[in-house]
Design a protein around this motif. Structure first.
Motif, PDB file in Angstrom:
ATOM      1  N   VAL A  37       0.856  -1.187   0.000  1.00  0.00           N
ATOM      2  CA  VAL A  37       0.000   0.000   0.000  1.00  0.00           C
ATOM      3  C   VAL A  37       0.889   1.234   0.000  1.00  0.00           C
ATOM      4  O   VAL A  37       1.881   1.303   0.729  1.00  0.00           O
ATOM      5  CB  VAL A  37      -0.973   0.013   1.199  1.00  0.00           C
ATOM      6  N   VAL A  38       0.554   2.217  -0.852  1.00  0.00           N
ATOM      7  CA  VAL A  38       1.343   3.432  -0.985  1.00  0.00           C
ATOM      8  C   VAL A  38       0.562   4.611  -0.433  1.00  0.00           C
ATOM      9  O   VAL A  38      -0.555   4.893  -0.879  1.00  0.00           O
ATOM     10  CB  VAL A  38       1.729   3.687  -2.458  1.00  0.00           C
ATOM     11  N   LEU A  39       1.151   5.291   0.536  1.00  0.00           N
ATOM     12  CA  LEU A  39       0.578   6.486   1.126  1.00  0.00           C
ATOM     13  C   LEU A  39       1.144   7.702   0.410  1.00  0.00           C
ATOM     14  O   LEU A  39       2.366   7.886   0.347  1.00  0.00           O
ATOM     15  CB  LEU A  39       0.928   6.538   2.623  1.00  0.00           C
ATOM     16  N   ALA A  66      -2.229  -1.055  -3.477  1.00  0.00           N
ATOM     17  CA  ALA A  66      -3.253  -0.229  -2.838  1.00  0.00           C
ATOM     18  C   ALA A  66      -2.691   1.182  -2.659  1.00  0.00           C
ATOM     19  O   ALA A  66      -1.472   1.374  -2.577  1.00  0.00           O
ATOM     20  CB  ALA A  66      -3.643  -0.818  -1.488  1.00  0.00           C
ATOM     21  N   THR A  67      -3.572   2.184  -2.617  1.00  0.00           N
ATOM     22  CA  THR A  67      -3.126   3.565  -2.437  1.00  0.00           C
ATOM     23  C   THR A  67      -4.008   4.269  -1.414  1.00  0.00           C
ATOM     24  O   THR A  67      -5.209   3.995  -1.310  1.00  0.00           O
ATOM     25  CB  THR A  67      -3.178   4.359  -3.758  1.00  0.00           C
ATOM     26  N   LEU A  68      -3.398   5.179  -0.667  1.00  0.00           N
ATOM     27  CA  LEU A  68      -4.129   6.055   0.238  1.00  0.00           C
ATOM     28  C   LEU A  68      -3.705   7.485  -0.046  1.00  0.00           C
ATOM     29  O   LEU A  68      -2.549   7.857   0.159  1.00  0.00           O
ATOM     30  CB  LEU A  68      -3.851   5.709   1.703  1.00  0.00           C
ATOM     31  N   ALA A 100       0.945   9.027  11.907  1.00  0.00           N
ATOM     32  CA  ALA A 100      -0.396   8.648  12.373  1.00  0.00           C
ATOM     33  C   ALA A 100      -1.154   7.904  11.278  1.00  0.00           C
ATOM     34  O   ALA A 100      -1.846   6.910  11.564  1.00  0.00           O
ATOM     35  CB  ALA A 100      -1.175   9.891  12.804  1.00  0.00           C
ATOM     36  N   ALA A 101      -1.035   8.349  10.035  1.00  0.00           N
ATOM     37  CA  ALA A 101      -1.697   7.657   8.926  1.00  0.00           C
ATOM     38  C   ALA A 101      -1.090   6.277   8.713  1.00  0.00           C
ATOM     39  O   ALA A 101      -1.798   5.313   8.384  1.00  0.00           O
ATOM     40  CB  ALA A 101      -1.591   8.494   7.650  1.00  0.00           C
ATOM     41  N   THR A 102       0.212   6.163   8.922  1.00  0.00           N
ATOM     42  CA  THR A 102       0.888   4.866   8.819  1.00  0.00           C
ATOM     43  C   THR A 102       0.359   3.910   9.873  1.00  0.00           C
ATOM     44  O   THR A 102       0.033   2.746   9.582  1.00  0.00           O
ATOM     45  CB  THR A 102       2.411   5.063   8.992  1.00  0.00           C
ATOM     46  N   ASP A 103       0.265   4.395  11.101  1.00  0.00           N
ATOM     47  CA  ASP A 103      -0.257   3.557  12.185  1.00  0.00           C
ATOM     48  C   ASP A 103      -1.703   3.155  11.919  1.00  0.00           C
ATOM     49  O   ASP A 103      -2.123   2.036  12.245  1.00  0.00           O
ATOM     50  CB  ASP A 103      -0.139   4.296  13.521  1.00  0.00           C
ATOM     51  N   THR A 111      -5.316  -3.638   5.311  1.00  0.00           N
ATOM     52  CA  THR A 111      -3.974  -3.155   4.973  1.00  0.00           C
ATOM     53  C   THR A 111      -2.932  -3.480   6.039  1.00  0.00           C
ATOM     54  O   THR A 111      -1.731  -3.254   5.812  1.00  0.00           O
ATOM     55  CB  THR A 111      -3.987  -1.625   4.765  1.00  0.00           C
ATOM     56  N   GLY A 112      -3.345  -4.002   7.166  1.00  0.00           N
ATOM     57  CA  GLY A 112      -2.433  -4.203   8.284  1.00  0.00           C
ATOM     58  C   GLY A 112      -1.292  -5.151   8.020  1.00  0.00           C
ATOM     59  O   GLY A 112      -0.245  -5.068   8.669  1.00  0.00           O
TER      60      GLY A 112
END
Length: 226
Positions: A37-39, A66-68, A100-103, A111-112
């Motif tokens: 997943v890419v933030l 996945a993307t956020l 925080a978004a990573t956590d 996504t965990g």
């Protein structure tokens, strides 16, 4: 999470708690069997609706990632920053919210179990690098597009994730800042200069090249066993 689109890829409108009393809005897209997943960590005066970041996100999703895409500032903060411009350069604040978004991603069932990548642009690249230094076990790769990695300062030497810095050949001042940051990175790293591209990669084919390089980097490192 509220699902807003289906058919293979699932897209959710999400709210991410980052501080007491503060939540940020984002769009989470999850393809079938995601590789990671890419933030997206946007930069100066931008948001999750940035056409450039949305274009890159679609290419990453096509590659099975996945993307956020998330807004790092609240609506009130964005309004304030529009006049002062100071929050977009507040790297400690932005990086704290990236952490925080990573956590949050790590806490979600969908996504965990995925390795996380950061795609940072402009000042967002610095925030991504600082956050990566704080979450080394979670972050598997970083890509910076026209970024200001130099603003990450002493965190650069602590980054463990493989890092790709992409700069346009016409963006001469930012090239030098990237070279300086590149010399301070102690991880696997690469500096890619896109011929004919300016800071925003608006020239034909240049943003497509960014997306191609990013997809290759993320699929290589986020899919790897660790």
């Amino acid at each position: 999470m509220d699902m807003t689109r289906g058919s293979g890829n699932k897209t959710y409108t999400v709210t991410v708690p980052v501080e007491e009393g503060i939540t940020l809005e984002g769009n989470l897209n999850i393809p079938d069997n995601p590789r990671g997943v890419v933030l997206f960590v946007h930069g100066s005066g931008s948001s999750r609706f940035s056409p450039r970041n949305q274009f890159v996100a679609r290419q990453l999703e096509s590659a099975g990632l996945a993307t956020l895409l998330i807004d790092l500032l609240t609506a009130r903060e964005e309004e304030e920053d529009r006049y002062t411009g100071h929050l977009r350069f507040d790297i400690p604040l932005l990086s704290k919210r990236v952490v925080a978004a990573t956590d949050w991603l790590l806490s979600q069932p969908a996504t965990g179990n995925l390795k996380i990548g950061y795609f940072g642009a402009s000042t967002g690249a610095a925030a991504a690098l600082v956050a990566a230094a704080e979450r080394p076990s979670a972050v598997g790769a970083i890509v910076s597009r026209g970024g200001r990695p130099d603003l990450a300062g002493s965190a650069l030497a602590a980054v463990k994730a493989p890092t790709l810095l992409i700069v346009g050949s016409k963006d001469t001042q930012v090239i030098e800042l990237n070279r300086m940051a590149f010399s301070l990175l102690r991880t696997e790293k690469r500096l890619e200069i896109i011929p004919g591209a300016s800071h925003l990669f608006e020239e034909p084919g240049t943003l497509e090249k960014v997306a191609e390089l990013a997809a290759d980097w993320f699929t290589r490192y986020l899919s790897a066993e660790t």
